[in-house]
Scaffold this motif. Sequence first.
Motif, PDB file in Angstrom:
ATOM      1  N   SER A   1       1.692  -0.493  -9.566  1.00 22.66           N
ATOM      2  CA  SER A   1       0.549  -0.831  -8.722  1.00 22.66           C
ATOM      3  C   SER A   1       0.807  -0.219  -7.352  1.00 22.66           C
ATOM      4  N   ALA A   2      -0.190   0.458  -6.803  1.00 20.98           N
ATOM      5  CA  ALA A   2       0.018   1.148  -5.531  1.00 20.98           C
ATOM      6  C   ALA A   2       0.441   0.191  -4.426  1.00 20.98           C
ATOM      7  N   SER A   3      -0.087  -1.038  -4.452  1.00 20.57           N
ATOM      8  CA  SER A   3       0.167  -1.966  -3.345  1.00 20.57           C
ATOM      9  C   SER A   3       1.510  -2.676  -3.445  1.00 20.57           C
ATOM     10  N   SER A   4       2.176  -2.627  -4.598  1.00 19.78           N
ATOM     11  CA  SER A   4       3.480  -3.298  -4.721  1.00 19.78           C
ATOM     12  C   SER A   4       4.563  -2.265  -5.007  1.00 19.78           C
ATOM     13  N   GLY A   5       4.691  -1.849  -6.271  1.00 24.06           N
ATOM     14  CA  GLY A   5       5.710  -0.848  -6.593  1.00 24.06           C
ATOM     15  C   GLY A   5       5.504   0.451  -5.854  1.00 24.06           C
ATOM     16  N   GLY A   6       4.253   0.862  -5.682  1.00 25.70           N
ATOM     17  CA  GLY A   6       3.987   2.101  -4.955  1.00 25.70           C
ATOM     18  C   GLY A   6       4.434   2.017  -3.515  1.00 25.70           C
ATOM     19  N   ALA A   7       4.121   0.902  -2.863  1.00 26.61           N
ATOM     20  CA  ALA A   7       4.517   0.727  -1.467  1.00 26.61           C
ATOM     21  C   ALA A   7       6.036   0.652  -1.326  1.00 26.61           C
ATOM     22  N   ASP A   8       6.688  -0.051  -2.255  1.00 23.91           N
ATOM     23  CA  ASP A   8       8.147  -0.158  -2.177  1.00 23.91           C
ATOM     24  C   ASP A   8       8.817   1.197  -2.396  1.00 23.91           C
ATOM     25  N   LEU A   9       8.359   1.954  -3.380  1.00 27.78           N
ATOM     26  CA  LEU A   9       8.915   3.289  -3.607  1.00 27.78           C
ATOM     27  C   LEU A   9       8.654   4.199  -2.417  1.00 27.78           C
TER      28      LEU A   9
END
Length: 676
Positions: free
Chosen positions: A312-320
């Motif tokens: 998900s862009a807002s969770s895993g995407g943001a963390d990566l």
Amino acid sequence: MFRPGGLALALTLVAGITAAGPAAAAETKTVSYRGYQVTVPSGWPVVDLATNPSACVRLDQPAVYLGRSTTQSNCPAHLVGRSSGLVLEPLTTAQPSTDGLLRRAITDAGVLATAYYAPGGEAAASDVLATGRVVTKTPSARVAQPAVAATPTVVATGNFAGQGFDACDAPPQSTMDAWRPKYQGIGIYISGGVRTCATQPNLTANWVSANAAKGWQFLLLDVGLQAPCTTRFPAASRISTVASTAVTQGRNAAINAVAAAQALGFAPRSAIYSDIEGYPSTAACKVSVLSYLSGWTQELNSRGYLGGAYVSASSGGADLNSAYTSTAYTRPDNIWFAQWRSGLPQGTSNYITSTYWNNHQRVHQYDNVTETNGGVTLNIDKNYLNLTAPPPPVTSFSVTGGPGAATLRWGKPANTTLGQIMVRSAAGSTPPPLVTSGTAVYGGTASLFTQTGLPNSASYAYRVWVKDSKGKIGPGVDARLVGTKATIGASAASIMYTGAVTLSTAVSRLDGAAKMAGVPAVLYSKAINASKWSTVGSFTTDANGVASTSQKPAVSTNYMWGYNGATGLLGTRSTAALVQVHPAMSAYLTPGAITLGASTLLYGYLNPAHAGTTAYLQRRSGTSWVAVTTGKLTTNGKYAFSIKPTARGTYTYRVVWLADADHQGTQTASKVLTVS
């Protein structure tokens, strides 16, 4: 053995969540299929695919599915999670158990029973299968063994920018053909213990090769462990909160994913995406997810595959994104982010920096729709792909060893705009798995490189990668250089001039794989006062890897054996052995008996002559030798001493010659003189 408590536990495993209390034994029912009966929890619905062929076989819900779907399944596009249940279908091909799927072949009934389960639920699934029994035998089913997998050849994904979709089940060929004019990319779920659509009768190596031939591109998904801070999945389905354990979990998931990909025909250079569903990120959760994806990517890269992450862009995407430049983690090669109906251009996200993963490394899942193409309706997630494959590997990589050196050769891949050939090495038999590990050996664009200065009697493993002009790195190719060892033995440490010494060696491989019979062993020599080694000769080893020769050194000489290497074998040198040579020295006493006042002559020769050097006459005195006089050797090495004792008695004499630069010292035999 059936454990009564296990079936009760199976009843409580709904959507992967374990209830607190056990079910009563009465809360079970018997399901029959083709003469096979099994006891299951009464709450499991029974879905007959013969009467409802488009039913979705959903492993995220408890159920019993009978038969095999023969048409397009009516599944939601994106399903993840795992419950417990059972699939009973005709037994046609032997299939092994895999992660989350426990299989039993009931040949007497011609049934394949597959118990599916959430992580941690294998024992309960086994208990369900243990209740099965054959009540009506049928003629033994003709069971085909799985076809021997061909060499994987399909690269997922190749070079493609355009539209794709993903669906829970791999569609039948008729659907693929109907949808081909509009789409070229398809996401398929190939592995993982939390994937919901796991039975997938259409997803075979033949299906992959047929659709690859028709121009389809593939996105490979593994649905494994999920973020530890999620509440959507049970604890057994979550990544560890210990970073090192999370790395190992990611590696293990990658190993299983590669096996699944290769069984379907997907070759190295393919990208496999770890599906990490959305989560409410915390600092600790972020560490776990990034550690898991680090292990995932490292293991895939070591096996020649690309590590991808579906997030998900807002969770895993943001963390990566926040850790993109961090050296604490290995970032995925490709990113597939879900951000629906954002109003942003396809392929972009306000959570992921535009300069990150911008080398054709992105997939954007941007919508979920029910769509009809060619008269076939599917519920899909829509994706925009912008991907290129890494370059192919080098060809014909070989390494030829020499004494302390290795010559590496490779063929450059065709149709590749080359950036750099990278070679790295590691001591031993295991090559460096990544371009950041091991020791850098070469970086350039040549097809040959010679590495010098290698230590004697050591083994090395090499891996070579191709980096293209865009910076993408292809699969590594390995070559090994096995170290060798040569011993040295001498029949004597000191010999007389004109005498012979036998020099021997045993040549062996450090890996002990085989005796080195019939190989050339080279003997080298160096006079004790010389600075350079010279070749004495080459001798062929016998069946035991042993070679020997007899030599007559003129001066004290160092000897060394060597094996000069071959393809895959590093050359070696033995230690040096010094063989001392001492001159022959004769002695004559004439006469051996005299009267007091008379004299006698002690003379002899030194061979080789050493003209002009000193000979020392010595007489025994008790247990010691005392100097009497000295004399110079003549041109033919002769010495002569006149002896005239001053008292009667018995005298013992010898002559000594001291060592020089190239010979060991020597002495004559003792001579006894009687004076009366």
